[in-house]
Design a protein around this motif. Structure first.
Motif, PDB file in Angstrom:
ATOM      1  N   MET A 143      -9.660  -4.713 -11.357  1.00 61.19           N
ATOM      2  CA  MET A 143      -9.223  -3.610 -11.296  1.00 61.19           C
ATOM      3  C   MET A 143      -8.034  -2.914 -12.109  1.00 61.19           C
ATOM      4  O   MET A 143      -6.998  -3.701 -11.587  1.00 61.19           O
ATOM      5  N   ASP A 144      -8.276  -1.928 -12.976  1.00 65.56           N
ATOM      6  CA  ASP A 144      -7.137  -1.716 -13.748  1.00 65.56           C
ATOM      7  C   ASP A 144      -6.323  -0.786 -13.033  1.00 65.56           C
ATOM      8  O   ASP A 144      -6.563  -0.467 -11.944  1.00 65.56           O
ATOM      9  N   GLU A 145      -5.207  -0.762 -13.415  1.00 65.39           N
ATOM     10  CA  GLU A 145      -3.912   0.196 -13.106  1.00 65.39           C
ATOM     11  C   GLU A 145      -4.402   1.696 -12.629  1.00 65.39           C
ATOM     12  O   GLU A 145      -4.235   2.200 -11.648  1.00 65.39           O
ATOM     13  N   ASP A 146      -5.068   2.280 -13.678  1.00 69.91           N
ATOM     14  CA  ASP A 146      -5.613   3.705 -13.683  1.00 69.91           C
ATOM     15  C   ASP A 146      -6.399   3.729 -12.379  1.00 69.91           C
ATOM     16  O   ASP A 146      -6.358   4.673 -11.547  1.00 69.91           O
ATOM     17  N   THR A 147      -7.336   2.780 -12.120  1.00 71.51           N
ATOM     18  CA  THR A 147      -8.305   2.904 -10.899  1.00 71.51           C
ATOM     19  C   THR A 147      -7.508   2.832  -9.615  1.00 71.51           C
ATOM     20  O   THR A 147      -7.719   3.476  -9.023  1.00 71.51           O
ATOM     21  N   LEU A 148      -6.294   1.601  -9.733  1.00 68.17           N
ATOM     22  CA  LEU A 148      -5.654   1.705  -8.434  1.00 68.17           C
ATOM     23  C   LEU A 148      -4.918   3.002  -7.980  1.00 68.17           C
ATOM     24  O   LEU A 148      -4.807   3.359  -6.977  1.00 68.17           O
ATOM     25  N   SER A 149      -4.288   3.464  -9.064  1.00 67.66           N
ATOM     26  CA  SER A 149      -3.673   4.826  -9.247  1.00 67.66           C
ATOM     27  C   SER A 149      -4.506   6.020  -8.693  1.00 67.66           C
ATOM     28  O   SER A 149      -3.882   6.810  -7.578  1.00 67.66           O
ATOM     29  N   LYS A 150      -5.710   5.916  -9.074  1.00 66.45           N
ATOM     30  CA  LYS A 150      -6.680   7.155  -8.480  1.00 66.45           C
ATOM     31  C   LYS A 150      -6.947   6.907  -7.044  1.00 66.45           C
ATOM     32  O   LYS A 150      -6.897   7.872  -6.177  1.00 66.45           O
ATOM     33  N   LEU A 151      -7.007   5.556  -6.757  1.00 67.11           N
ATOM     34  CA  LEU A 151      -7.661   5.322  -5.453  1.00 67.11           C
ATOM     35  C   LEU A 151      -6.352   5.596  -4.474  1.00 67.11           C
ATOM     36  O   LEU A 151      -6.406   6.225  -3.307  1.00 67.11           O
ATOM     37  N   GLU A 152      -5.207   5.320  -4.776  1.00 62.29           N
ATOM     38  CA  GLU A 152      -3.988   5.517  -4.011  1.00 62.29           C
ATOM     39  C   GLU A 152      -3.739   7.123  -3.999  1.00 62.29           C
ATOM     40  O   GLU A 152      -3.655   7.443  -2.694  1.00 62.29           O
ATOM     41  N   ARG A 153      -4.067   7.959  -4.963  1.00 67.62           N
ATOM     42  CA  ARG A 153      -3.744   9.313  -4.817  1.00 67.62           C
ATOM     43  C   ARG A 153      -5.021   9.830  -3.914  1.00 67.62           C
ATOM     44  O   ARG A 153      -4.642  10.816  -3.031  1.00 67.62           O
ATOM     45  N   LEU A 154      -6.197   9.330  -4.030  1.00 70.62           N
ATOM     46  CA  LEU A 154      -7.271   9.787  -2.989  1.00 70.62           C
ATOM     47  C   LEU A 154      -7.167   9.456  -1.576  1.00 70.62           C
ATOM     48  O   LEU A 154      -7.162  10.516  -0.858  1.00 70.62           O
ATOM     49  N   GLY A 155      -6.311   8.375  -1.574  1.00 74.01           N
ATOM     50  CA  GLY A 155      -5.917   8.076  -0.039  1.00 74.01           C
ATOM     51  C   GLY A 155      -4.761   8.990   0.550  1.00 74.01           C
ATOM     52  O   GLY A 155      -4.842   9.309   1.796  1.00 74.01           O
ATOM     53  N   LYS A 156      -3.884   9.301  -0.307  1.00 79.75           N
ATOM     54  CA  LYS A 156      -2.815  10.375   0.045  1.00 79.75           C
ATOM     55  C   LYS A 156      -3.387  11.788   0.388  1.00 79.75           C
ATOM     56  O   LYS A 156      -3.241  12.355   1.214  1.00 79.75           O
ATOM     57  N   LEU A 157      -4.368  12.068  -0.478  1.00 75.58           N
ATOM     58  CA  LEU A 157      -5.156  13.287  -0.149  1.00 75.58           C
ATOM     59  C   LEU A 157      -5.904  13.429   1.097  1.00 75.58           C
ATOM     60  O   LEU A 157      -5.840  14.413   1.821  1.00 75.58           O
ATOM     61  N   ARG A 158      -6.336  12.462   1.346  1.00 74.22           N
ATOM     62  CA  ARG A 158      -7.051  12.324   2.801  1.00 74.22           C
ATOM     63  C   ARG A 158      -6.383  12.382   3.863  1.00 74.22           C
ATOM     64  O   ARG A 158      -6.440  12.808   4.783  1.00 74.22           O
TER      65      ARG A 158
END
Length: 264
Positions: free
Chosen positions: A1-16
Motif C-alpha cells: 500500500m503506497d503512501e498516497d493510499t495511506l494518506s487518503k485513508l487517514e483523511r477519510l478516518g478524520k472526516l468520519r
C-alpha cells in the motif's frame, strides 16, 4: 500500500471522526480507495470539508444518564464520608468533654475529701454563771451559780415549777456552798441541821451535813465540807443532789457542771 493510499485513508478516518461523513460513506470511500475504482470526490465535496459544519457539536452532546447517576453516587458517598468525619469529630469532642468533666469531678471530690476535718469531741456548753461585786462596806465577793436541768414540780401551796440553783460563794475568808429553790421549803432541824446527798458523775452518792440560813429562810440549805465539794466539782461533768422538802419528800435535782472554774 503506497503512501498516497495511506494518506487518503487517514483523511477519510478524520472526516468520519469529525462527523463530516457517515460510517457508510466512509466504508464506500475506503473501498473505492483500496480498489481504485471509485471516482474522485465531486467538486462540491471539498467545499463541505472547508465549510464549518455544525457536526463538531456532536462531540459536546449531553452525557448519558448513566453518567448523571454516577455523579449522584459519588456525591452521596462524599456526603457519607463528610458525615462520618463529622460524627467522629463530635464523638471525640464528647469524649474530651466527658474526660474533662470526670477529671473535674475527681479533683472536686479530692478537694472535698481533703477539706473534711476529722471529727473532734464537742465540748458541752458551760452552764455556769460567774460574777463578782462588793458590798456596801467594800468587801469583795465572788459567786459561781448554775441552775438544775429540770424544774421541780410541787403541789399546793406552791403549784408549779420550782427552779433549783447550786452556788459557790467566796467572801473574805469564808467560802459557802449552798442549794436554793425558787419555791418550796427544805427540811432542816434547828439543833443539828440536816443531810443531803450528792452524786458526782457515776460515783457513789456522798452524804453531806447541811444547815439552814441564819435568818431562818427555808428555801436555802448550806453544805458542810465545802473544800471537798469544790475539788470534786472541778473534775465532774454532772452531779445529782438529793434533799428533803416539806410535804414533798426527797427530791433529786440534776446539774451539768462540766467546765467549772474556781480560783478563789
Amino acid at each position: 500500500m503506497d503512501e498516497d493510499t495511506l494518506s487518503k485513508l487517514e483523511r477519510l478516518g478524520k472526516l468520519r471522526e469529525q462527523g463530516v461523513i457517515t460510517p457508510e460513506e466512509f466504508d464506500q470511500q475506503k473501498a473505492a480507495v483500496l480498489n481504485n475504482t471509485h471516482p474522485q470526490p465531486q467538486a462540491p465535496r471539498p467545499a463541505i470539508q472547508t465549510t464549518p459544519q455544525p457536526a463538531p457539536a456532536i462531540q459536546y452532546i449531553d452525557p448519558p444518564k448513566t453518567s448523571v447517576w454516577k455523579w449522584i453516587g459519588i456525591g452521596f458517598v462524599g456526603l457519607l464520608v463528610i458525615s462520618f468525619i463529622g460524627q467522629m469529630g463530635r464523638n471525640q469532642q464528647s469524649l474530651s468533654e466527658t474526660s474533662a468533666s470526670t477529671e473535674s469531678t475527681m479533683i472536686t471530690d479530692s478537694l472535698q475529701a481533703s477539706s473534711v476535718e476529722t471529727p473532734t469531741e464537742t465540748k458541752p456548753a458551760e452552764k455556769w454563771f460567774y460574777f463578782d461585786n462588793s458590798d456596801k462596806m467594800g468587801s469583795k465577793y465572788y459567786i459561781a451559780t448554775i441552775d438544775a436541768n429540770e424544774q421541780l414540780q410541787f403541789d399546793f401551796p406552791y403549784n408549779g415549777g420550782s427552779t433549783a440553783s447550786f452556788s459557790i460563794r467566796k467572801k473574805g475568808a469564808s467560802t459557802d456552798v449552798y442549794l436554793k429553790v425558787s419555791k418550796g421549803q427544805f427540811i432542816t432541824h434547828s439543833s443539828d441541821g440536816g443531810t443531803a446527798r450528792i452524786r458526782f458523775d457515776d460515783g457513789k452518792p456522798i452524804t453531806y451535813s447541811t444547815s439552814g440560813a441564819a435568818d431562818y429562810s427555808s428555801d436555802i440549805i448550806f453544805f458542810d465540807n465545802e473544800k471537798a465539794i469544790i475539788a470534786k466539782l472541778k473534775k465532774a461533768k454532772k452531779i445529782v443532789i438529793e434533799a428533803p422538802f416539806y410535804n414533798e419528800g426527797n427530791q433529786q435535782m440534776e446539774f451539768d457542771v462540766a467546765g467549772f472554774k474556781w480560783n478563789h
